[in-house]
Design a protein around this motif. Structure first.
Motif, PDB file in Angstrom:
ATOM      1  N   GLY B 193       5.644   8.998  -7.120  1.00 22.68           N
ATOM      2  CA  GLY B 193       6.179   8.606  -5.814  1.00 22.68           C
ATOM      3  C   GLY B 193       6.716   7.183  -5.840  1.00 22.68           C
ATOM      4  N   ARG B 194       7.878   7.002  -5.241  1.00 19.60           N
ATOM      5  CA  ARG B 194       8.525   5.694  -5.254  1.00 19.60           C
ATOM      6  C   ARG B 194       8.224   4.868  -4.005  1.00 19.60           C
ATOM      7  N   PHE B 199       1.936   7.978  -6.804  1.00 20.61           N
ATOM      8  CA  PHE B 199       1.188   9.235  -6.948  1.00 20.61           C
ATOM      9  C   PHE B 199       2.118  10.318  -7.509  1.00 20.61           C
ATOM     10  N   LYS B 204       1.228  16.423  -5.686  1.00 24.86           N
ATOM     11  CA  LYS B 204       1.189  16.459  -4.226  1.00 24.86           C
ATOM     12  C   LYS B 204       1.758  17.776  -3.709  1.00 24.86           C
ATOM     13  N   ASN B 221       9.750   9.467   4.178  1.00 23.17           N
ATOM     14  CA  ASN B 221       9.330   8.148   4.646  1.00 23.17           C
ATOM     15  C   ASN B 221      10.447   7.136   4.403  1.00 23.17           C
ATOM     16  N   ASP B 223      10.627   4.262   6.337  1.00 18.33           N
ATOM     17  CA  ASP B 223      10.229   3.194   7.254  1.00 18.33           C
ATOM     18  C   ASP B 223      10.584   1.824   6.678  1.00 18.33           C
ATOM     19  N   GLY B 225       9.584  -1.360   5.384  1.00 12.70           N
ATOM     20  CA  GLY B 225       9.347  -2.560   6.176  1.00 12.70           C
ATOM     21  C   GLY B 225       9.144  -3.838   5.390  1.00 12.70           C
ATOM     22  N   PHE B 309       5.607  -2.371  10.364  1.00  7.59           N
ATOM     23  CA  PHE B 309       5.418  -2.249   8.916  1.00  7.59           C
ATOM     24  C   PHE B 309       4.342  -1.219   8.599  1.00  7.59           C
ATOM     25  N   VAL B 310       3.258  -1.252   9.374  1.00  7.76           N
ATOM     26  CA  VAL B 310       2.115  -0.391   9.067  1.00  7.76           C
ATOM     27  C   VAL B 310       2.469   1.085   9.258  1.00  7.76           C
ATOM     28  N   GLU B 313       2.758   3.361   6.331  1.00  5.89           N
ATOM     29  CA  GLU B 313       1.548   3.954   5.747  1.00  5.89           C
ATOM     30  C   GLU B 313       1.478   5.388   6.256  1.00  5.89           C
ATOM     31  N   GLU B 314       1.225   6.332   5.366  1.00  8.66           N
ATOM     32  CA  GLU B 314       1.463   7.735   5.712  1.00  8.66           C
ATOM     33  C   GLU B 314       0.664   8.257   6.909  1.00  8.66           C
ATOM     34  N   ASN B 348       6.926  11.972   1.325  1.00 12.24           N
ATOM     35  CA  ASN B 348       7.467  11.271   0.156  1.00 12.24           C
ATOM     36  C   ASN B 348       8.489  10.233   0.593  1.00 12.24           C
ATOM     37  N   ASN B 349       8.684   9.300  -0.285  1.00 13.26           N
ATOM     38  CA  ASN B 349       9.647   8.238  -0.067  1.00 13.26           C
ATOM     39  C   ASN B 349      11.092   8.744  -0.264  1.00 13.26           C
ATOM     40  N   THR B 352      12.004   9.074  -3.863  1.00 13.83           N
ATOM     41  CA  THR B 352      11.332  10.215  -4.488  1.00 13.83           C
ATOM     42  C   THR B 352      12.140  11.485  -4.235  1.00 13.83           C
TER      43      THR B 352
HETATM   44  C1  FMN Z   1       1.065  -0.863   4.805  1.00 12.52           C
HETATM   45  C2  FMN Z   1       1.799   0.221   4.077  1.00 12.52           C
HETATM   46  C3  FMN Z   1       3.170   0.375   4.254  1.00 12.52           C
HETATM   47  C4  FMN Z   1       3.874   1.363   3.602  1.00 12.52           C
HETATM   48  N1  FMN Z   1       5.208   1.469   3.803  1.00 12.52           N
HETATM   49  C5  FMN Z   1       5.900   2.436   3.165  1.00 12.52           C
HETATM   50  C6  FMN Z   1       7.306   2.551   3.358  1.00 12.52           C
HETATM   51  O1  FMN Z   1       7.917   1.769   4.082  1.00 12.52           O
HETATM   52  N2  FMN Z   1       7.959   3.549   2.703  1.00 12.52           N
HETATM   53  C7  FMN Z   1       7.297   4.432   1.888  1.00 12.52           C
HETATM   54  O2  FMN Z   1       7.921   5.334   1.352  1.00 12.52           O
HETATM   55  N3  FMN Z   1       5.975   4.336   1.678  1.00 12.52           N
HETATM   56  C8  FMN Z   1       5.255   3.370   2.298  1.00 12.52           C
HETATM   57  N4  FMN Z   1       3.900   3.290   2.106  1.00 12.52           N
HETATM   58  C9  FMN Z   1       3.260   4.286   1.219  1.00 12.52           C
HETATM   59  C10 FMN Z   1       2.947   5.562   1.993  1.00 12.52           C
HETATM   60  O3  FMN Z   1       1.665   5.455   2.580  1.00 12.52           O
HETATM   61  C11 FMN Z   1       2.927   6.778   1.080  1.00 12.52           C
HETATM   62  O4  FMN Z   1       2.112   6.500   0.002  1.00 12.52           O
HETATM   63  C12 FMN Z   1       4.292   7.171   0.568  1.00 12.52           C
HETATM   64  O5  FMN Z   1       5.190   7.373   1.622  1.00 12.52           O
HETATM   65  C13 FMN Z   1       4.179   8.433  -0.236  1.00 12.52           C
HETATM   66  O6  FMN Z   1       5.418   8.752  -0.798  1.00 12.52           O
HETATM   67  P1  FMN Z   1       5.653   8.757  -2.378  1.00 12.52           P
HETATM   68  O7  FMN Z   1       4.567   9.570  -2.990  1.00 12.52           O
HETATM   69  O8  FMN Z   1       6.997   9.333  -2.533  1.00 12.52           O
HETATM   70  O9  FMN Z   1       5.585   7.329  -2.824  1.00 12.52           O
HETATM   71  C14 FMN Z   1       3.179   2.263   2.735  1.00 12.52           C
HETATM   72  C15 FMN Z   1       1.814   2.116   2.553  1.00 12.52           C
HETATM   73  C16 FMN Z   1       1.122   1.105   3.200  1.00 12.52           C
HETATM   74  C17 FMN Z   1      -0.337   0.974   2.974  1.00 12.52           C
END
Ligand code: FMN
Lengths: 215, 642
Positions: B193-194, B199, B204, B221, B223, B225, B309-310, B313-314, B348-349, B352
């Motif tokens: 995951g990016r 992960f 997943k 995802n 977001d 931030g 920003f928070v 977090e998923e 997922n990001n 990803t």
């Molecule tokens: C405070 C915080 C902010 C996060 N912000 C993002 C974000 O902006 N974009 C993102 O893809 N994952 C972010 N994550 C990670 C996500 O919780 C999650 O792990 C991710 O979206 C999973 O996608 P992936 O497996 O493709 O990486 C953040 C995690 C934390 C703890």
């Protein structure tokens, strides 16, 4: 039923039970503020109920663990105490310690935990930060004291539980986070009534019924 | 779903492809010049709208027939506005910093008279005998584009542009396979995951697939931030369909019929482009009911987050879509067990999902050939700060920080020394020059004390104060903490307060130990990833730049000279030119006075240390000098009658 070993004492509890509750039921006290028995998804926000579990390399919050047969738990290892003391000191560093004028005096959970962890109520290690204003009087029946509040969220939960949506809610972010009376409404809702379930469940003295005006 | 029923997609897709190719050929073969203008947010911020307008005007004025093709961002921020001109008889040429004036010149000289204006050319987009190709430059040839392959080359608002470049063929391929095989392929690719944590994506998806027959949810995802990071925005604005295709493949593989695009509302252009892309995909049967004639349905809804920003977090993100306050929840259950409305949810990001179509199209073995054993594939960074060729860079994993910063991005400008690189945003760490040979992959960066994060990278030169950088990030995390858990809400407030005192010269010897101890406790005690990583900027800078902290405390000195309370400006009377007034006029607080011999002095009691005088002082004098600690500045008395 499963058997587990907590601080070398064997306890027998229902399978799948919450570890924190299992310990409390067996008179093994673990400090906690945000935990509510029977809740679907625990908040795990106060970060006090840490324990060490054999096979897990870091302390974990006991409210988020389900008991398993043969689990070996220690509630008073140095890493556990270190985290608990820091958490409590952090809470106290944003708390007005003026117990004499607080309705929760002597039944306050913070007092109890401080005594249990052998920590003074005014830790010297940390500076004190307080919020302004120190009181919110917007609610028709309640006053809120942000500098007493530990933001455990129990009031928000109990309010939502008794009427499906909460009149209380978290507001703002970071250090400035508070409990707001506005909840999901535009203005303090007069229909809240005065069930005072929130006052009842508050572990400190952050929510206080307004004194009835004497006509 | 019975895969045997999925023979139709290729046939149905065939006619869509024909349409796409017909359109592309009509565009390509038209015997007129094509002008490709980068119109993502970055381009627009640098004036691409004005540039486009200038092209339109001057083309009309000179009565020249040419096509303007709005494309996304090619990643070369330092060169914006970027224009590629494809003039018949010439190779396509990459022009940088095309202002409206330059646009007019290009039309008049190049399109009318055949003079490509070599002084404005960055390079040709393909090999030729006339102009050196961009592939001669490390900024281009050390990159490996998988996710961003089509970014900046296609029109993000035209689905056929993507299809003509091979888009959606991976979805067609997926629809012919049983879901298990897709999951296996993704697992075999080793894709991680990016979004930060790295992960394994295939794992997943497998969890979701194994969750049985119930409906699943897919969430992208977006977001994003982290301060200074804009990879995801650029991808969405430049090639949204690759992400949508990845989401559709995921939904088909895990058995979801509903997906969300969580995009922050601060990205209005991305929201617009993504919404339009979903609409277009629906219109030609690539989304919606019975996709490409199969029984696979997928609805994608864009949800605009309000920029906390928070909420990236998923678990907080899911709360936010459910209409609740974005506060992280304790895991397990993980979203893939119980996510949106208690349904198994794959989140997922952007990057990803965008990696999925190339993986499925070219196969897991091909993907594994890029990058390293444990981190296959590419990494995308937005490299910003004190670096010559700032922008988005996609590199194979395993390239060192040195190659990325110095070879690809041109190193530190203005003859300054490299001091540190901050990776992983507010959750990451600052690495000193000793770490420049660290390979960029998930495990090496974590090992060094930084973090892959989602791709923010800030390069800092010698004029950066590491204490102030730590303060900056703590200020960010403290403000963005959701306030739920004790360590993050209150602990970061203490860290921030101590750092603020240090930058004001009010530090105490015991502060260093306090920062470390509280930092460690916040890491160990917090509920979610935000708190668990928030102390990283402090902890790593304390580890690698401890001397700088000590100077702030013991000598009240800021070695970089950035903390204003710890610096002073004075005027060297030997260098100051009699009668010159350059500094006087620019001082905002009238702190500069004239001495008896008509030279200048700074009244330290009035000076706000803005440094304007230093900029204003003519270079042949260079008489303004900055010192730290402030008491190094010699006292120059203001004449009494002044
Ligand atoms: C405070 C915080 C902010 C996060 N912000 C993002 C974000 O902006 N974009 C993102 O893809 N994952 C972010 N994550 C990670 C996500 O919780 C999650 O792990 C991710 O979206 C999973 O996608 P992936 O497996 O493709 O990486 C953040 C995690 C934390 C703890």
């Amino acid at each position: 039923m499963v058997k587990l070993l907590v601080d070398n004492i064997e306890v027998e509890v229902d399978e799948g039970k919450n570890l924190l509750q299992a310990c409390l039921d067996n008179d093994i006290y673990i400090p906690n503020l945000c935990y509510i028995d029977g809740i679907n998804r625990v908040s795990a926000s106060c970060r006090l109920c840490f324990v060490d579990i054999e096979g897990v390399d870091q302390p974990v919050t006991s409210c988020t663990v389900r008991v398993e047969e043969g689990m070996v738990v220690k509630t008073d290892t140095p890493p556990v105490r270190r985290l608990q003391r820091t958490a409590l000191q952090l809470l106290l560093s944003v708390h007005v310690v003026d117990c004499g004028h607080c309705p929760a005096n002597k039944k306050c959970e913070l007092q109890r935990i401080a005594r249990f962890l052998k920590i003074g109520l005014k830790p010297k290690r940390l500076e004190q930060f307080l919020k302004e204003p120190g009181i919110d009087t917007d609610h028709p029946f309640l006053d809120y004291y942000p500098n007493r509040c530990v933001l455990c969220g129990r009031c928000v939960h109990v309010c939502r539980n008794s009427r499906e949506r909460s009149f209380l809610a978290f507001a703002r972010r970071g250090f400035d986070t508070i409990i707001s009376f506005y909840g999901e409404n535009e203005a303090p809702d007069l229909s809240c009534g005065d069930c005072f379930a929130c006052v009842e469940i508050c572990p400190v003295g952050a929510l206080v019924p307004k004194e009835k005006e004497v006509p | 779903m019975n895969p045997a029923k999925n023979e139709k997609p290729r046939k149905v897709f065939g006619s869509i492809c024909q349409e796409a190719e017909a359109r592309r050929n009509a565009f390509k073969e038209a015997p007129v010049p094509k002008i490709h203008i980068g119109m993502a947010t970055c381009g627009i911020a640098s004036g691409a709208l004005e540039t486009k307008k200038a092209f339109i005007e001057v083309l009309a004025e000179r009565n020249i027939d040419a096509r303007i093709h709005s494309v996304g961002c090619i990643g070369h921020c330092y060169a914006e506005p970027v224009v590629i001109i494809d003039n018949p008889g010439f190779p396509p040429i990459f022009y940088h910093q095309v202002t409206p004036g330059k646009a007019k010149m290009l039309v008049k000289s190049y399109l009318e008279k055949g003079d490509p204006l070599f002084e404005h050319v960055l390079g040709a987009m393909e090999e030729n005998d006339l102009i050196p190709p961009v592939s001669d430059f490390p900024r281009f040839n050390l990159e490996k584009r998988v996710v961003m392959e089509k970014c900046g080359l296609i029109d993000p608002e035209d689905i056929y542009d993507y299809i003509a470049e091979g888009g959606y063929s991976a979805l067609v391929k997926a629809l012919e396979l049983p879901p298990e095989e897709i999951v296996t392929e993704v697992k075999n690719s080793g894709l991680r995951g990016r979004g930060g944590a790295g992960f394994p994506t295939g794992k997943k998806w497998e969890f979701a697939l194994e969750a049985g027959k119930q409906d699943k949810i897919v969430i992208c995802n977006a977001d994003e931030g982290d301060p200074g990071a804009y990879m995801d925005r650029t991808i969405l604005e430049s090639n949204p369909h690759q992400v949508i295709e990845g989401m559709a493949i995921c939904a088909y593989a895990v058995g979801a019929r509903k997906a969300f695009f969580y995009v922050r509302a601060e990205y209005p252009l991305a929201v617009k482009i993504v919404s339009k892309a979903i609409q277009q995909a629906k219109e030609i049967g690539l989304l919606g009911k019975g996709i490409l004639g199969t029984q696979f349905d997928l609805e994608i809804e864009v949800f605009q987050g309000s920029g906390a920003f928070v909420c990236g977090e998923e678990t907080a993100l899911i709360q936010s879509i459910e209409g609740k306050r974005g506060m992280p929840q304790y895991r397990p259950p993980y979203p893939v067990q119980k996510g949106f409305m208690e349904q198994p949810t794959v989140i997922n990001n952007v990057k990803t999902f965008a990696s999925i179509p190339p993986i499925l199209g070219n196969g897991a073995v091909w993907y594994r050939g890029i990058g390293t054993e444990n981190s296959p594939g590419t990494a995308i960074f937005s490299v910003v700060g004190d670096v010559v060729h700032a922008g988005l860079v996609e590199i194979p994993m395993g390239v060192t920080l040195r190659t990325l910063i110095f070879d690809i991005c041109g190193g530190v400008p203005n003859k300054r020394e490299f001091k540190a690189v901050q990776i992983g945003g507010p959750s990451g760490g600052c690495l000193p020059p000793d770490f420049l040979d660290t390979p960029i992959d998930f495990d090496s960066l974590t090992g060094a004390g930084a973090m892959m994060g989602s791709g923010g990278m800030v390069v800092m030169d010698e004029d950066t104060c590491m204490v102030d950088v730590a303060r900056y990030f703590l200020d960010f995390t403290q403000k963005e903490s959701c306030g739920k858990c004790t360590f993050c809400r209150i602990g970061t407030r203490h860290l921030l307060n101590t750092l603020e005192r240090l930058t004001k010269g009010e530090g105490r010897e015991e502060d260093l130990e306090q920062l470390r101890v509280i930092g460690e406790d916040i890491k160990d005690g917090s509920l979610c990833g935000l708190g668990k990583t928030a102390p990283n900027p402090v902890i790593t800078s304390l580890m690698y730049f401890r001397g700088e902290y000590e100077a702030h405390i013991r000598e009240k000195r800021c070695p970089a000279g950035m903390c204003r309370p710890l610096t002073a400006y004075y005027i060297d009377l030997d260098r100051c030119a009699r009668g010159c007034d350059a500094c006087v006029g620019c001082c905002p607080v009238e702190a500069i006075f004239t001495t008896k011999n008509r030279k200048k002095g700074v009244d330290q009691s009035l000076c706000v240390k803005c440094g304007e005088c230093m900029v204003a002082c003519p270079t042949e004098y260079n008489a303004v000098i900055k010192v730290s600690p402030p008491d190094l500045a010699p006292v120059i008395e203001r004449p009494v009658d002044d």
